[in-house]
Design a protein around this motif. Structure first.
Motif: not given
Length: 471
Positions: A326-354
């Motif tokens: 998601l590429v978000l408007p400036p004021g939306l990032v914190d709200e999206v992170l709150a909805a996400k539960g402040y957790a990284d839901t995607c594995g770091a190895p796959d993120q680093l590989t991509l």
């Protein structure tokens, strides 16, 4: 020297009970075998290891093993240790029959032309493995800890550079949130809209007359009302936008009809968003795959402060990676992170590989390779239908991995029945139409054909099955 229990070999959880250690251990082992908790062929710990784990004498364990060997529950052979006997398989004791769980992909049509999935056989396994090796070799130790809920900084920086270069997106890595695909990203944004509406009532999101059913279902399941916008020969008409909190669009390549939102209508959407404070949700699901037209930039580039841009690697690589952004408007990032539960839901190895795949140029090479392959298939589809089904008009083919086949009026249901008879998986155009959209009586009949889906070896047979079903 005393040896730690942690170095003694195979672990086995047992709770001996009752009078006598030997009898209690024998009963516990026997119950574990009979119940199926210890499957046939399972190797048991050595008598020395199990004795140390349970804090009892080794002879007690050896005697219990010997008793169960004599009963036929265990076998003991020199060199292979003590194992559960093959004939000791448990007898199912379920008191009632359960409905079998259907596993997606386990059974399906003989020929699959449903839209939404690329050719999975073309996933660049060798290049991905090379990228993974490089990425993991260079990864800092903290990459394997609890990460930033926005996602790995390496991937956010790589996505920002790629989107700016290829899609014209104004992308700051700090305003990018990595998610598990567009569906996950849409779910997060839906949660934000629901929280914003609060007690004032249900949020309303304007959607396109034609679109993915799961988009509508996801929004409505979260308590958000969907309102279809008018659709005409020029595509989605934003003139009806009014007091909605947001609008969900596929402006670069309308799904499934295939058109591009005109400059005038793109400007009208941006004007509405700035005038009302509404949010534009831009699903850029296959923006890289253009065939007969110059690149069309993302809508987000016109209004980074009002557009949330949703992207994914699902079409260029594979949906099984579960990586999107998601590429978000400036004021939306914190709200999206709150909805996400402040957790990284995607594995770091796959993120680093991509991230490595993007920065090394491997992603661009894969897109160019697949763009050429899909264009050849599209051209073959158009030529074959012109020859064998001249009453069918083909539309929406300037970009993407699918085409719309416009059928003679009143024939869509018959064609779908014929497709089922021939083992062909296709979707009727009516399936993508919003149930509350106006003008249903005059809606065109058609099929949506995912020509990008079959592997190369199955393409010709799928095309032949399609031709047999058409009027």
């Amino acid at each position: 020297m005393t040896q730690s229990w942690a170095s003694l070999g195979i672990d086995l959880h047992l709770e001996p009970a009752g009078p006598g250690l030997r009898k209690g251990l024998t009963d516990a082992l026997r119950d574990a075998v009979r119940s199926g908790r210890l499957a046939p062929g399972t190797r048991l710990p050595s008598s020395r290891t199990l004795a140390a784990d349970l804090g009892i004498a080794r002879n007690t364990v050896a005697d219990a093993y010997a008793d169960l060997v004599a009963e036929g529950h265990l076998t003991a052979r020199q060199g292979s240790g003590t194992r559960v006997a093959e004939r000791a398989a448990p007898v199912p004791a379920a008191p009632h029959r359960k409905r079998p769980v259907r596993v997606p992909g386990r059974a399906g049509p003989a020929h699959d032309l449903t839209a939404g999935t690329p050719d999975l056989s073309a996933f660049p396994r060798t290049a991905w493995l090379k990228a993974a090796r490089r990425a993991l070799t260079a990864a800092p130790n903290d990459a394997f800890g609890y990460g930033d809920p926005r996602g790995r900084p390496e991937l956010r920086a790589a996505v920002a550079d790629y989107l700016a270069r290829v899609r014209g997106v104004v992308a700051d890595p700090d305003r990018i949130v990595v998610c598990a695909g567009v569906a996950h990203g849409l779910g997060l944004l839906t949660e934000v809209l629901s929280r914003r509406s609060g007690r004032s009532g249900r949020a309303t999101v304007a959607v396109e007359t034609y679109g993915l059913g799961f988009h509508r279902e996801w929004l409505e399941a979260a308590g958000v009302r969907t309102a279809p916008l008018p659709f005409d020969a020029d595509g989605t008409d934003p003139a009806a936008l009014d007091a909605e909190q947001a609008v969900l669009l596929t402006p670069t390549h309308q799904f499934p009809m295939g058109g591009t939102l005109s400059p005038a209508r793109r400007a009208a959407v941006v004007d509405w968003a700035r005038r009302t404070g509404g949010l534009v949700l831009e699903d850029d699901y296959d923006g890289e795959f253009r065939h007969d037209r110059p690149p069309v930039g993302a809508l987000q580039g016109l209004a980074p402060d009002r557009v949330a841009h949703l992207g994914t690697a699902s079409k260029a690589l594979a949906p099984g990676l579960r990586l999107g952004w998601l590429v978000l408007p400036p004021g939306l990032v914190d709200e999206v992170l709150a909805a996400k539960g402040y957790a990284d839901t995607c594995g770091a190895p796959d993120q680093l590989t991509l991230a490595e795949f993007l920065t090394s140029g491997a992603y661009d090479r894969q897109v160019r390779l697949m763009r050429l392959r899909y264009r050849r298939r599209r051209d073959e589809l158009v030529a074959t239908l012109a020859r064998r089904a001249p009453s069918v008009r083909v539309g929406g083919i300037a970009a993407g991995l699918h085409a719309v086949l416009l059928l003679p009026p009143g024939t869509e249901s018959d064609v779908l029945r014929a497709a089922a008879w021939h083992g062909l998986g296709v979707q009727g155009l009516s399936w993508f139409r919003h149930p509350a959209a106006d003008g249903a009586a005059g809606a065109p009949d058609g099929l949506v054909i995912g020509y990008g889906r079959p592997p190369d070896h199955a393409w010709q047979s799928a095309l032949e099955a399609l031709c047999r079903c058409l009027p």
